[in-house]
Design a protein around this motif. Structure first.
Motif: not given
Length: 474
Positions: A205-214
């Protein structure tokens, strides 16, 4: 899921092959594939034989015969194979039918069984946030006369002046500037979305995804918590799907903690809590961060045993390239309700009683999740058993930016080990808490220490390219 249910899945989905998988000490998956026509009820009873002497850290050649026993609850259809294939995780047994005490998955299951004998609770829940980089190119070599690495990404800050793109389109990710930008800065939205679709198909069950800081393509995908062993299984599915989806897009994914210098590394923040039936045991309304005394003692166990624990949660030499101040790295052995520089953070935004949890931020994805989650649970349970109060031991709470403190104040805060060697020394001096309930054995600990010391030595004796910059002209 019963054996009959698995056989039905094979039939209904026209499965041609069944892939039987297990993990080694490092957490890497291995597999043996059988034609589906050869998989019967007896396969699940008798298991699949393999050579344990060919797996680093397992068995000698004189006792190499081992058996994989499949767990019917761990199946998923492989989304990458040309021929329909069903994947199943297995536990490792000896030919005599005994659990193999170096099998990481069996250790995770024993940790869950031990929890139920303590009277503390009935289930421990884990949710890892496993960060990664997706690069366009990676090259490396470590030989007698040459040693180098080179990675590249169309997003990378160092490519603002590159001509080889057929017209540089700009919009690169600045150093430390990659946290949740929209396209065209974030070029990997579709890759991450495809990963999420495949994870859902595999039962997560996927909750979210996003680009990270680096810069250079760092990302994160969060999937929902589950019990200890199931979450470790899910993390292996997650890494498998991330690696292979990137490959399908002509790119390469890595969970290496610090693949590039001078920017944030990739961690694996691990959220965890204990329930007794449907009752959350970490919540107490009105207390600091709404934490119960049980939760505080659990935190006390984590922080008290952290130097030893880190040998299992951050078990690579590269782990300690990430664990340095200045890159949001959780190097300080304190707890806080909002401080991301603390080793243990208490999420407080939009948290319900059942969502009340602690977040151990130090681990990274070089950890074997079965071993790391089991060790974290045992450290926390030891804290509960012995009522280790982090407030009385100087572990916080500390709700300040630790990096802005004076040198004198910083000196009062315990830090994580500075190297894998230091962490292994800490584990050698403090492993009794891992022996509770016979979850880990002394033989396992000594074998693990030897295995990892060899790994650390293999890095320490090699010439480093930066040594040429420092010393060649001496």
């Amino acid at each position: 899921m019963s054996v009959q249910d698995v056989l039905k899945v094979i039939e209904e989905n026209s499965i041609e092959y069944v892939d039987f998988r297990f993990v080694d000490l490092s957490g890497k998956a291995h597999h043996i594939t059988l034609p589906a026509t050869e998989v019967e009820e007896e396969t699940f009873e008798n298991g699949v034989a393999f050579d344990g002497s060919s797996i680093p850290g397992f068995r000698g050649i004189e006792e190499s015969d081992m058996v994989m026993l499949p767990d019917t609850e761990s199946t998923f259809i492989d989304p990458f194979t040309a021929h329909p294939t069903l994947n199943i995780m297995c536990n490792i047994h000896t030919p005599e039918g005994d659990r193999y005490d170096r099998d990481p998955r069996s250790i995770a299951q024993k940790a869950e069984e031990f929890l139920q004998t303590t009277g503390v609770g009935t289930a421990a829940f884990f949710a890892p946030e496993s960060e990664f980089f997706i690069f366009d190119d990676v090259r490396y070599e470590s030989g007698q006369q040459s040693s180098f690495y080179a990675v590249d990404s169309e997003e990378a800050a160092w490519n603002t002046g590159r001509k080889e793109e057929g017209g540089n389109l700009g919009f690169k990710v600045r150093q430390k500037g990659g946290y949740v930008p929209v396209a065209p800065v974030d070029t990997q939205q579709d890759i991450r979305s495809e990963i999420c679709n495949l994870l859902a198909d595999a039962g997560l069950r996927v909750e979210r995804h996003h680009h990270e800081v680096a810069t250079a393509g760092q990302g994160e995908i969060n999937f929902r918590f589950d019990t200890l062993t199931k979450t470790a299984d899910n993390l292996l599915k997650y890494k498998y799907i991330v690696h292979n989806t990137a490959r399908q897009f002509g790119k390469v994914a890595t969970f290496m903690p610090k693949p590039i210098f001078g920017d944030n590394g990739s961690g694996m923040h691990v959220h965890q809590s204990i329930f007794d039936g449907d009752t959350p045991l970490f919540y107490e309304k009105g207390s600091y961060a709404n934490l119960s005394e049980t939760a505080l003692h659990y935190i006390g166990g984590i922080l008290h045993h952290a130097p030893a624990l880190i040998a299992l949660t951050n078990p690579s030499t590269n782990s300690f390239k990430r664990l340095v101040p200045g890159y949001e790295a959780p190097v300080n052995l304190v707890y806080s309700k909002g401080n991301r520089s603390a080793a243990v953070r208490i999420p407080v935004a939009a948290v319900t009683p059942k969502g009340c949890r602690i977040e151990f931020r130090t681990p990274d994805s070089t950890a074997n999740p079965y071993l790391a989650f089991a060790a974290m649970l045992l450290a926390g349970l030891d804290g509960i058993k012995n009522k280790i109060d982090p407030r009385k031991l100087g572990y916080g709470p500390l709700d300040k930016n630790i990096y802005d403190l004076s040198d004198a104040d910083k000196a009062e805060i315990r830090s994580v080990p500075a190297s894998l060697e230091e962490a292994l020394d800490a584990l050698e001096a403090d492993y009794e808490f891992l022996l509770q309930g016979d979850v880990f054995s002394e033989e396992f600990i000594h074998n693990y220490l030897s295995f990892k010391r060899d790994e650390a030595k293999s890095v320490s004796i090699r010439v480093h390219p930066h040594e040429y910059s420092l010393y060649f002209d001496c």
